[in-house]
Structure formats: structure tokens, C-alpha cells
Design an enzyme around this catalytic site. Structure first.
Site, PDB file in Angstrom:
ATOM      1  N   ASP A 161       7.334  -5.516   2.808  1.00 14.54           N
ATOM      2  CA  ASP A 161       7.030  -6.648   1.618  1.00 14.54           C
ATOM      3  C   ASP A 161       7.331  -6.403   0.082  1.00 14.54           C
ATOM      4  OD1 ASP A 161       6.063  -7.346   4.130  1.00 14.54           O
ATOM      5  OD2 ASP A 161       3.901  -7.156   3.647  1.00 14.54           O
TER       6      ASP A 161
ATOM      7  N   LYS B 162       6.688 -12.702   8.128  1.00 18.82           N
ATOM      8  CA  LYS B 162       5.632 -12.315   8.980  1.00 18.82           C
ATOM      9  C   LYS B 162       4.476 -12.792   8.315  1.00 18.82           C
ATOM     10  CE  LYS B 162       4.440  -7.516   7.086  1.00 18.82           C
ATOM     11  NZ  LYS B 162       3.361  -7.621   6.576  1.00 18.82           N
TER      12      LYS B 162
ATOM     13  N   CYS C 283      -0.866  -3.581   4.275  1.00 16.62           N
ATOM     14  CA  CYS C 283       0.375  -3.665   5.168  1.00 16.62           C
ATOM     15  C   CYS C 283       0.804  -2.199   5.652  1.00 16.62           C
ATOM     16  CB  CYS C 283       1.382  -4.528   4.521  1.00 16.62           C
ATOM     17  SG  CYS C 283       0.852  -6.379   4.516  1.00 16.62           S
TER      18      CYS C 283
END
Length: 288
Positions: free
Chosen positions: A111, A172, A205
Site C-alpha cells: 500500500d 484490496k 496492514c
């Protein structure tokens, strides 16, 4: 697990009653006559899959009347009469050595997206280090898996990071990178043992990805100089928590030099040049 058991002839329809035990649970079910280890595992996962954390670290045992206790499932075992089996997760504590070899390593880039740029502390520095890691992965032939959290709203991976040759680039909404597509990709890579993980955010994450990966029996290396959060307190406590679980918190230079391992490695000079071109000290590592 429960005790007891017994044998009788198979019931109609070619199926055999089996009592499946896991932890404190015991559920009656059945399997086809002649079912073996793989079918028993599938049945266990269908019954208890949401409770099993370590898919690669368990043993199946059979209750043996002869011994009045559970024994490891005999090699080539086939179900031909009523029986009781249990799944035992292995909780053996072993020292994590942290050895890395290119052939058994995969890089996870998490990310590193445009919308995070103004919010994440030291974002410019972790972009620079992340790019260096991906260059190293290309030089050493290491697969790279990249995710982007809700890219429709948060943008794509920043332009400074070159994703050329990445094995997967996936959107995602789940915080963890362990998506079905990622698990399938890992299953296709023979002998994968170690994951090198970096990106944002450390306490969300990155943390959730790392915990899922070690739950699947993989060794995880978090690159501290390529991992950050909006809050340095969140980052610090996440890294401390993860280190206590056996996850290795390390640096990009340590990772790259461990992967080449020898000055005589054919890619050593190129890796050395990547390291020499590293960004100046940002203060990020003083926040570990």
C-alpha cells in the site's frame, strides 16, 4: 480432545462415521469409505477452518483402542470403519534463525500509495528505500507481490516506485495482504520460506499481514527503514509487538547483503551500488 472410540461396519452409501476432534470440540461427521489423509484434512478445514491458525503446522492423530489413546495417523491410513481422529496444532517453540536465500524469499510491498504521501511520517524516505528493495529483487530474481488499499479512493502506488516485473499487483479492501490470490501465488512458488515485508501502515496492514503469514508457517522480515505510520507511537508499539512474536525487524541494507551473502556473488557490485546510493539518515530508525 475427547477419548473413547470403537469400530463397526460402514454405514450405507459407502460412507463411514468419523468423530472429528479439535481443541475442546468434537463433531460427528462422515467421509467416503477408503478416505485418506488429504480427505480428512479437507473435512477438518471445512469444520474448523475458521479456528485453525497454523495450516502448515499440525498433525492428525487416530484414537487407537489397542492403546486407549491417540496415536499419529499411520502412513497410508484409509478409513474403513467408524473412527475418531483429532487435529493437533504443533506449538513447538523454535529459534527463528532468519536466514535468507533468494530462491526461498518473496518481497511484499504494502500500500505505498499516493494519497498516503501527506499523512505518513517519513513517507519520502520509505519510498526511496522501497524502490531500492524492488531494484534488488529484480537483480536477484525474487518475486514481488504488491497490494493497493482501495485504489479507487486512495490512488495507485506512487510513481517513484517501479513495479516492473512484479508477480502480482492487487487492489484490496482487507487490511492484510493475505488475499486468496496471494495465497495461490505463494503456493505456486516452490520452497518459499521467507517474506520480506514493507510499506504502510505499520500498525494496521503490515501488522495484520505479518501475523497472518507467521500463522501459515512462513518467516517474516519487516524492513524498518521502509515501513511507517501516521503516528510514530503506533509504529513503535507495532514493531515491538511483532518482534515479540518472532517476526524479524531488520533494515534494507541487512536484507540485501544477506541475500547476496558473498562478495563473489555475481550481483554483489550492483547490490553494493544500490546501498551506496541510499538516502541520508532521516531519523526514522531512531523511532523503532
Amino acid at each position: 480432545a475427547a477419548t473413547g472410540g470403537g469400530g463397526c461396519a460402514p454405514v450405507g452409501g459407502g460412507s463411514v462415521p468419523v468423530l472429528f476432534c479439535f481443541s475442546v470440540f468434537a463433531r460427528p461427521s462422515s467421509v467416503p469409505h477408503g478416505a485418506g489423509y488429504e480427505l480428512l484434512i479437507q473435512k477438518f478445514l471445512s469444520l474448523y477452518g475458521d479456528q485453525i491458525d497454523m495450516h502448515r503446522k499440525f498433525v492428525v492423530q487416530l484414537f487407537a483402542e489397542e492403546w486407549s489413546q491417540y496415536i499419529d495417523l499411520p502412513k497410508g491410513f484409509l478409513v474403513n470403519e467408524r473412527c475418531k481422529v483429532r487435529l493437533v496444532p504443533l506449538q513447538i517453540q523454535i529459534t527463528t534463525l532468519g536466514n535468507l536465500t533468494p530462491s526461498s524469499t518473496v518481497f511484499f510491498c504494502c500500500d505505498m500509495q499516493e494519497r498516503f504521501r501527506p499523512a505518513i511520517k517519513y513517507f519520502g524516505d520509505i519510498i526511496s528505500v522501497g524502490q531500492r528493495l524492488l531494484q534488488g529483487a529484480r537483480l536477484l530474481g525474487i518475486p514481488v507481490i504488491v497490494t493497493e488499499q482501495y485504489p479507487k479512493g486512495l490512488g495507485s502506488t506512487v510513481q517513484e516506485i517501479d513495479l516492473t516485473g512484479a508477480k502480482l499487483v492487487l487492489p484490496k479492501t482487507k487490511f492484510s495482504m493475505v488475499l486468496p490470490e496471494v495465497e495461490a501465488a505463494l503456493a505456486e512458488i516452490p520452497g518459499v520460506r521467507s517474506i520480506v515485508l514493507f510499506g504502510v501502515e505499520t500498525h494496521v496492514c503490515i501488522q495484520q499481514t505479518a501475523l497472518e503469514l507467521i500463522g501459515r508457517g512462513l518467516e517474516v522480515h519487516i524492513v524498518a527503514d521502509a515501513t511507517s505510520s501516521r503516528s510514530m507511537m503506533d509504529r513503535m508499539f507495532a514493531l515491538e509487538r511483532l518482534a515479540r512474536t518472532g517476526i524479524i525487524v531488520t533494515t534494507s541494507e541487512a536484507i540485501l547483503l544477506q541475500l547476496v551473502a558473498d562478495k563473489e556473488h555475481p550481483k554483489f557490485k550492483e547490490i553494493q551500488n544500490l546501498i551506496k546510493a541510499s538516502a541520508p539518515e532521516s531519523g526514522l530508525l531512531s523511532k523503532v
